[in-house]
Design an enzyme around this catalytic site. Sequence first.
Site, PDB file in Angstrom:
ATOM      1  NE  ARG A  56      -1.041  47.682  27.376  1.00 27.47           N
ATOM      2  CZ  ARG A  56      -0.352  46.566  27.515  1.00 27.47           C
ATOM      3  NH1 ARG A  56       0.552  46.231  26.613  1.00 27.47           N
ATOM      4  NH2 ARG A  56      -0.542  45.786  28.549  1.00 27.47           N
ATOM      5  CB  ALA A  57      -2.586  49.343  19.417  1.00 29.49           C
TER       6      ALA A  57
END
Length: 649
Positions: free
Chosen positions: A273-274
Amino acid sequence: MRPYPFTAVVGMQDLRLALVLSAISPAIGGVLVRGEKGTAKSTMVRALAGLLPEVEVVEGCRFSCDPARPDPACPDGPHAGPAIRRPARLVELPVGAAEDRVIGSLNLERALAEGVTDYQPGLLAAAHRGLLYVDEVNLLHDHLVDTLLDAAAMGRATVEREGVSVSHAARFVLIGTMNPEEGELRPQLLDRFGLTVEVASSRDPEQRAEVVRRRLAYEADPDAFASKYDSEDAALAAEIEAAQQLLPSVGLADDALRQIAEVCASFDVDGMRADIVTARTAVAHAAWSGRAEVSTEDIRVAARLALPHRRRRNPFDAPGIDEEQLEQALRDAEPPEPPEPDDDGPGSGSDAPSEPSSGEAGDGGEQPAGGAGEPGEQRTGAGTPFRARVFRVAGVGEGERGRRSRAVTESGRTVGVQPPSVRAGKPHLVATLQAAAPHQSGRGRSGPGLVLRKGDLRYARREGNEGNLVLFCVDASGSMGAKARMREVKAAVLSLLLDAYQRRDKVGLVTFRAGAAELALPPTISVEAAATRLDALPTGGRTPLAEGLLEAARVLRIEQLRDPRRRPLLVVVTDGRATSGPDAVRRSQAAAGLLTEVTSVVMDCETGRMRLGLAAELAEHLGGEHVPLGEVAADSLAGAVKSRLGRAA
């Protein structure tokens, strides 16, 4: 009264940029704003709505469908009405909102009686194509935060009740504000916010004076004050709209993607997700800057906003990002520039460190103020926190929703049916049908569906988990002052606090030493504040056991008034000696008599060959359990608490 203008807020550059980027690209996933109270968090969020472009919607659609791309599953569809334009909405979600208010509700009476799906939209529908603002998001119930973040990630909200399902589009910019002193978000929820910003009030007297000057002017005449910033707000709104138009055409080259991956990998973040959020933010920043391609500067800005809350391994880690590590990662992944015949040298812009973000928290904040202290006073740090074993309070409570002990709650598994007079929770379909069925002939039923009366409705009795209060009453006198002993006590308290943070409990700490007792840690779920205060806890002096028990009784009494449904457990850590003041032993016994209604455990810290057994006597006066310990070992302390409550269950 006009809202405070966005461009009138002094400073807060990081917050300003994060909000603007999220408005340009809602796919980023929203913004979490962390900071102390009184730092204009809510003011800026509310002002942002006035900068967003108007949206075109189908007239009469309660779900704000786009006429060019209406939602095929819209409950108000199919659409054939004209299109209208309206301002983008800012929808505020109250901390105490019920689930039906957030996601909407189905009318069970009409579904049973008429066979129709009567869906009343909630706040998620109202926020579609706008902003959804949650003040004090860290105080919102976990299941509601999960619902919000799922809707923000999927772009849809779904309501399911007794076999009936309704789904609608719910794309919005989610903005949450929180004061970390009031408790942290769980790591799983923290990661779901796209960007995070740390804000703090300025320490510059000139800037503080300007903040007060503008605020007083606004309160004196809001309309006149806001009109002074109309041109600046209008210019910013035009820039946001232009960036939105440019966004789809911004290119993200493979070299830029490799830089993003290198940066995220260097900070050892979990999952992907980062990387995705950093890429989306970099694209939005490029559009905001008027560039057609993502540059190193865009990635640098994106990483500062997308990574600080994802690099935390546990709640004791301070938020923030290492600037040198970020610059090194960008340099390592930057593609080499091809040589050019008349090149005077490499450019000077992309690798130069920029000013640090004003909102970063640094490496842990200020240390407690020092001082001469009292004669014989010692300060011992805490040992390494460990994973505490699970403990539960006996019986079935009715406390606030948590993840610890059994309790009657609004959600969870159905264990029974509430009587007709109790309208609580969700309707129980089967019980409602059973109540209505015998009366259909008498009510003249002649067609499909049921003839229902309000008295037919039955509501489910559900059982889930609650949060509890664990109050430690720790002897910090000279007899307990051995460094190894206090280090283990502090490690145990911090470990149970960490476990409580994950399970939504409260933990408090009362200490007594040198003739007095104090509330060293008010009941809280803020682990950062707890870690700081416990680490600085001094030891030394005589043992005012009575004062410690009286302070514990006072704290529990206040908490009972403040939070009456949260059940407590008192853990007294002492060797049982009472050496401070006249009639110290008798006063300790009298104080213990005030706590006999509270579940308690006495951890006996007495060591040596000659033992007086005073802690065992204290346990008898408390009506609690005596747990003899050769030393105050962290694993023994946590295990004994679990053992005591497990046997009571």
